[in-house]
Every structure is written in structure tokens, then in C-alpha cells.
Design a protein around this motif. Structure first.
Motif, PDB file in Angstrom:
ATOM      1  N   ARG A  83      69.844   1.710  18.635  1.00 50.06           N
ATOM      2  CA  ARG A  83      71.199   1.931  18.115  1.00 50.06           C
ATOM      3  C   ARG A  83      71.189   2.899  16.935  1.00 50.06           C
ATOM      4  O   ARG A  83      72.058   3.761  16.812  1.00 50.06           O
ATOM      5  CB  ARG A  83      71.840   0.612  17.722  1.00 50.06           C
ATOM      6  N   TYR A 109      72.789   2.780  27.671  1.00 52.68           N
ATOM      7  CA  TYR A 109      73.534   2.964  26.431  1.00 52.68           C
ATOM      8  C   TYR A 109      74.581   4.049  26.593  1.00 52.68           C
ATOM      9  O   TYR A 109      74.498   4.897  27.476  1.00 52.68           O
ATOM     10  CB  TYR A 109      72.584   3.322  25.279  1.00 52.68           C
ATOM     11  N   VAL A 161      74.991  -0.841  23.825  1.00 51.72           N
ATOM     12  CA  VAL A 161      73.676  -0.945  24.454  1.00 51.72           C
ATOM     13  C   VAL A 161      73.649  -2.186  25.330  1.00 51.72           C
ATOM     14  O   VAL A 161      74.037  -3.267  24.901  1.00 51.72           O
ATOM     15  CB  VAL A 161      72.549  -1.027  23.402  1.00 51.72           C
TER      16      VAL A 161
END
Length: 131
Positions: A38, A65, A71
């Protein structure tokens, strides 16, 4: 927020969701890699993104993602797609020959591999891995 640790437009960096397919995995190891992924997405860091994806793969997980930071983590499928397609072709041939016993045997073999078939009037057109 004052220190720049939390940005309201990137709060997704601190959220997690777990699916049934990730039960039984080391949550800390997975969580660490998801956080790295992330962060890499948020900062457009391609090398770090690929590294986190590779590390998740080593854990037996696949990451999907989006650029907005969403995600999704799922257990990797170890399905031999070539074998599945061969079995489906053999099943279609058995059905065309009206050999229902062989068709059922192949369907059961695929089911044992975790493959769900989706038949239509023209024959099997799609299949998916059962979760």
C-alpha cells in the motif's frame, strides 16, 4: 496528522480486510507485506511494489490492487490450466459421443481438483477455481 504520519486522503494505508482464503496465514507477515504494498502504491514506488508482491507470493498469496490503494489478497491457485483445458476437451468429446459415464467421471475429477464447471447449451464455456 501534524507530523505527516496520517494523511486523510490516504487512510486506506491503515485499513485491512481479511478474506476466507487468507485464514490460516501468518497475519503479521501478511499484514507487513500488505502495508509495504500500500505504501509503495501510494508513493508510486515500482520496485517496492514488486518486492511486496513477490514476498506475498512466497507466502502462497496473490495480491490484486488498484491505483486508489485497494488491495485484495487471496490464496494462490496451484491449478494446472493446461490439464484443466485438456480434461474439459475430453469431457466435451465424451458428451458429444453421449458417453455420460465418462463425462461424469471427468467432471468429478475436475471437482476433486477444485474446479467448478459452468456448462451452457453449447458445451462448457467457462470454469473457475472453487474457493
Amino acid at each position: 496528522e501534524f507530523l505527516g504520519v496520517i494523511s486523510h486522503d490516504k487512510l486506506w494505508l491503515f485499513s485491512e480486510s481479511w478474506t476466507a482464503s487468507t485464514v490460516g496465514y501468518d497475519r503479521i507477515a501478511v499484514s507487513n507485506q500488505v502495508s509495504k504494498l500500500r505504501t509503495a502504491i501510494a508513493n508510486n514506488l515500482e520496485i517496492q511494489k514488486n518486492e511486496a508482491i513477490s514476498n506475498l507470493a512466497l507466502l502462497g498469496l496473490e495480491a490484486e490492487y488498484a491505483d486508489d490503494g485497494f488491495v485484495s489478497i487471496n490464496a494462490k491457485s496451484n491449478v494446472d490450466e493446461v490439464k484443466v483445458e485438456e480434461l474439459i476437451s475430453a469431457r466435451l468429446a465424451a458428451r458429444a459421443a453421449k458417453n455420460w459415464a465418462e463425462s461424469d467421471r471427468i467432471r468429478d475429477e475436475l471437482a476433486a481438483m477444485g474446479i467448478a464447471l459452468k456448462d451452457n447449451k453449447d458445451g462448457t464455456t467457462t470454469w473457475e477455481v472453487k474457493r
